[in-house]
Design a protein around this motif. Structure first.
Motif, PDB file in Angstrom:
ATOM      1  N   SER A  78      37.927   6.285  -0.846  1.00  0.00           N
ATOM      2  CA  SER A  78      37.351   7.018  -1.967  1.00  0.00           C
ATOM      3  C   SER A  78      37.022   8.462  -1.594  1.00  0.00           C
ATOM      4  O   SER A  78      36.663   8.768  -0.460  1.00  0.00           O
ATOM      5  CB  SER A  78      36.068   6.326  -2.442  1.00  0.00           C
ATOM      6  OG  SER A  78      35.481   7.057  -3.501  1.00  0.00           O
ATOM      7  N   CYS A  79      37.123   9.340  -2.580  1.00  0.00           N
ATOM      8  CA  CYS A  79      36.692  10.738  -2.449  1.00  0.00           C
ATOM      9  C   CYS A  79      35.530  11.011  -3.400  1.00  0.00           C
ATOM     10  O   CYS A  79      35.269  12.152  -3.760  1.00  0.00           O
ATOM     11  CB  CYS A  79      37.858  11.675  -2.741  1.00  0.00           C
ATOM     12  SG  CYS A  79      39.139  11.629  -1.477  1.00  0.00           S
TER      13      CYS A  79
ATOM     14  N   SER B 272      32.564  13.278   4.271  1.00  0.00           N
ATOM     15  CA  SER B 272      33.810  13.998   4.523  1.00  0.00           C
ATOM     16  C   SER B 272      34.349  13.759   5.929  1.00  0.00           C
ATOM     17  O   SER B 272      35.549  13.931   6.177  1.00  0.00           O
ATOM     18  CB  SER B 272      33.599  15.500   4.344  1.00  0.00           C
ATOM     19  OG  SER B 272      32.778  16.010   5.384  1.00  0.00           O
ATOM     20  N   GLY B 273      33.468  13.399   6.858  1.00  0.00           N
ATOM     21  CA  GLY B 273      33.863  13.288   8.253  1.00  0.00           C
ATOM     22  C   GLY B 273      33.954  14.633   8.938  1.00  0.00           C
ATOM     23  O   GLY B 273      34.376  14.725  10.089  1.00  0.00           O
ATOM     24  N   ASN B 274      33.562  15.690   8.237  1.00  0.00           N
ATOM     25  CA  ASN B 274      33.682  17.045   8.771  1.00  0.00           C
ATOM     26  C   ASN B 274      32.351  17.786   8.890  1.00  0.00           C
ATOM     27  O   ASN B 274      32.351  18.979   9.201  1.00  0.00           O
ATOM     28  CB  ASN B 274      34.622  17.873   7.884  1.00  0.00           C
ATOM     29  CG  ASN B 274      36.053  17.397   8.001  1.00  0.00           C
ATOM     30  OD1 ASN B 274      36.539  17.098   9.076  1.00  0.00           O
ATOM     31  ND2 ASN B 274      36.722  17.297   6.866  1.00  0.00           N
ATOM     32  N   SER B 275      31.247  17.124   8.651  1.00  0.00           N
ATOM     33  CA  SER B 275      29.948  17.799   8.743  1.00  0.00           C
ATOM     34  C   SER B 275      29.755  18.296  10.167  1.00  0.00           C
ATOM     35  O   SER B 275      29.722  17.506  11.118  1.00  0.00           O
ATOM     36  CB  SER B 275      28.823  16.832   8.365  1.00  0.00           C
ATOM     37  OG  SER B 275      29.022  16.328   7.068  1.00  0.00           O
TER      38      SER B 275
ATOM     39  N   LYS C  98      37.316  15.009  10.764  1.00  0.00           N
ATOM     40  CA  LYS C  98      37.318  15.149  12.222  1.00  0.00           C
ATOM     41  C   LYS C  98      36.772  13.918  12.926  1.00  0.00           C
ATOM     42  O   LYS C  98      37.166  13.612  14.047  1.00  0.00           O
ATOM     43  CB  LYS C  98      36.510  16.381  12.629  1.00  0.00           C
ATOM     44  CG  LYS C  98      37.131  17.679  12.179  1.00  0.00           C
ATOM     45  CD  LYS C  98      36.263  18.866  12.524  1.00  0.00           C
ATOM     46  CE  LYS C  98      36.881  20.149  11.995  1.00  0.00           C
ATOM     47  NZ  LYS C  98      36.002  21.308  12.205  1.00  0.00           N
ATOM     48  N   LEU C  99      35.859  13.194  12.276  1.00  0.00           N
ATOM     49  CA  LEU C  99      35.269  12.007  12.922  1.00  0.00           C
ATOM     50  C   LEU C  99      36.307  10.926  13.201  1.00  0.00           C
ATOM     51  O   LEU C  99      36.158  10.161  14.148  1.00  0.00           O
ATOM     52  CB  LEU C  99      34.134  11.435  12.073  1.00  0.00           C
ATOM     53  CG  LEU C  99      32.871  12.267  11.986  1.00  0.00           C
ATOM     54  CD1 LEU C  99      31.807  11.538  11.172  1.00  0.00           C
ATOM     55  CD2 LEU C  99      32.337  12.627  13.366  1.00  0.00           C
ATOM     56  N   LEU C 100      37.344  10.878  12.392  1.00  0.00           N
ATOM     57  CA  LEU C 100      38.382   9.867  12.594  1.00  0.00           C
ATOM     58  C   LEU C 100      38.958   9.953  14.002  1.00  0.00           C
ATOM     59  O   LEU C 100      39.187   8.931  14.651  1.00  0.00           O
ATOM     60  CB  LEU C 100      39.489  10.032  11.550  1.00  0.00           C
ATOM     61  CG  LEU C 100      40.670   9.075  11.647  1.00  0.00           C
ATOM     62  CD1 LEU C 100      40.206   7.625  11.496  1.00  0.00           C
ATOM     63  CD2 LEU C 100      41.705   9.405  10.577  1.00  0.00           C
ATOM     64  N   GLU C 101      39.173  11.144  14.491  1.00  0.00           N
ATOM     65  CA  GLU C 101      39.738  11.335  15.831  1.00  0.00           C
ATOM     66  C   GLU C 101      38.686  11.306  16.927  1.00  0.00           C
ATOM     67  O   GLU C 101      38.982  10.952  18.063  1.00  0.00           O
ATOM     68  CB  GLU C 101      40.508  12.659  15.890  1.00  0.00           C
ATOM     69  CG  GLU C 101      41.687  12.720  14.945  1.00  0.00           C
ATOM     70  CD  GLU C 101      42.740  11.663  15.250  1.00  0.00           C
ATOM     71  OE1 GLU C 101      42.999  11.396  16.447  1.00  0.00           O
ATOM     72  OE2 GLU C 101      43.301  11.099  14.288  1.00  0.00           O
ATOM     73  N   LEU C 102      37.459  11.675  16.610  1.00  0.00           N
ATOM     74  CA  LEU C 102      36.417  11.803  17.638  1.00  0.00           C
ATOM     75  C   LEU C 102      35.722  10.492  17.985  1.00  0.00           C
ATOM     76  O   LEU C 102      35.286  10.311  19.119  1.00  0.00           O
ATOM     77  CB  LEU C 102      35.345  12.799  17.178  1.00  0.00           C
ATOM     78  CG  LEU C 102      35.736  14.267  17.168  1.00  0.00           C
ATOM     79  CD1 LEU C 102      34.628  15.099  16.541  1.00  0.00           C
ATOM     80  CD2 LEU C 102      36.022  14.754  18.586  1.00  0.00           C
TER      81      LEU C 102
ATOM     82  N   GLY D 254      34.434   8.807   4.434  1.00  0.00           N
ATOM     83  CA  GLY D 254      35.309   8.634   3.286  1.00  0.00           C
ATOM     84  C   GLY D 254      36.328   9.750   3.372  1.00  0.00           C
ATOM     85  O   GLY D 254      36.566  10.306   4.442  1.00  0.00           O
ATOM     86  N   PHE D 255      36.906  10.119   2.248  1.00  0.00           N
ATOM     87  CA  PHE D 255      37.734  11.328   2.150  1.00  0.00           C
ATOM     88  C   PHE D 255      38.799  11.447   3.243  1.00  0.00           C
ATOM     89  O   PHE D 255      39.107  12.542   3.699  1.00  0.00           O
ATOM     90  CB  PHE D 255      36.830  12.572   2.202  1.00  0.00           C
ATOM     91  CG  PHE D 255      35.864  12.691   1.055  1.00  0.00           C
ATOM     92  CD1 PHE D 255      36.093  13.561   0.012  1.00  0.00           C
ATOM     93  CD2 PHE D 255      34.706  11.927   1.021  1.00  0.00           C
ATOM     94  CE1 PHE D 255      35.198  13.669  -1.044  1.00  0.00           C
ATOM     95  CE2 PHE D 255      33.803  12.022  -0.030  1.00  0.00           C
ATOM     96  CZ  PHE D 255      34.056  12.903  -1.066  1.00  0.00           C
TER      97      PHE D 255
END
Length: 147
Positions: free
Chosen positions: A117-118, A74-77, A104-108, A99-100
């Protein structure tokens, strides 16, 4: 040092980066998976909080110039996000595998590979493949530097 965070994919990737890139006469990469030590994870989850299980392991270990590979579908863990925030504060490079939409990881992260994919299974399968690709690329770079 390469540090990998999250799931069994992190363990596999740490192994491939350490053993799969080994060349005779060259030092091996220092790698570890922060997902491997059950005693660390459970004691930190119980005594501190679950969101800190990876960050607490980074304290005293991560240095400027190290690379943290953060794996989260999710990138949000929260535990992975906090580890990336800490690694950034320490001057390490951060790479996200998500994925998904990236979460938050996209920006960090300094670099983030976001799969469209989701579907958890598909995302995890591609993350494993990316680990193999990374190992091949790193080994090729090590070989090139020996010439």
């Amino acid at each position: 040092m390469f540090l990998t965070v999250a799931n069994p994919t992190a363990s596999h990737m740490a192994r491939d980066l350490r053993i799969g890139t080994a060349l005779r006469g060259k030092p091996r990469l220092r790698t570890c998976s922060l997902a491997d030590n059950v005693a660390f994870i459970t004691s930190l989850a119980n005594d501190v909080n679950y969101e800190s299980i990876f960050t607490e392991q980074l304290i005293g270990q991560i240095e400027p110039g190290d690379v943290l590979i953060a794996i989260s579908c999710s990138g949000n863990s929260a535990n992975v996000v906090r580890a990336v925030e800490y690694a950034n504060e320490c001057g390490a490079s951060t790479v996200g595998l998500t994925g998904f939409g990236g979460g938050k990881l996209l920006e960090l992260c300094d670099r983030c590979i976001v799969l469209s994919s989701c579907d958890y299974g598909q995302v995890e399968d591609v993350h494993l493949s990316l680990g193999h690709i990374f190992s091949c690329m790193v080994k090729a770079r090590i070989e090139k530097e020996t010439v």
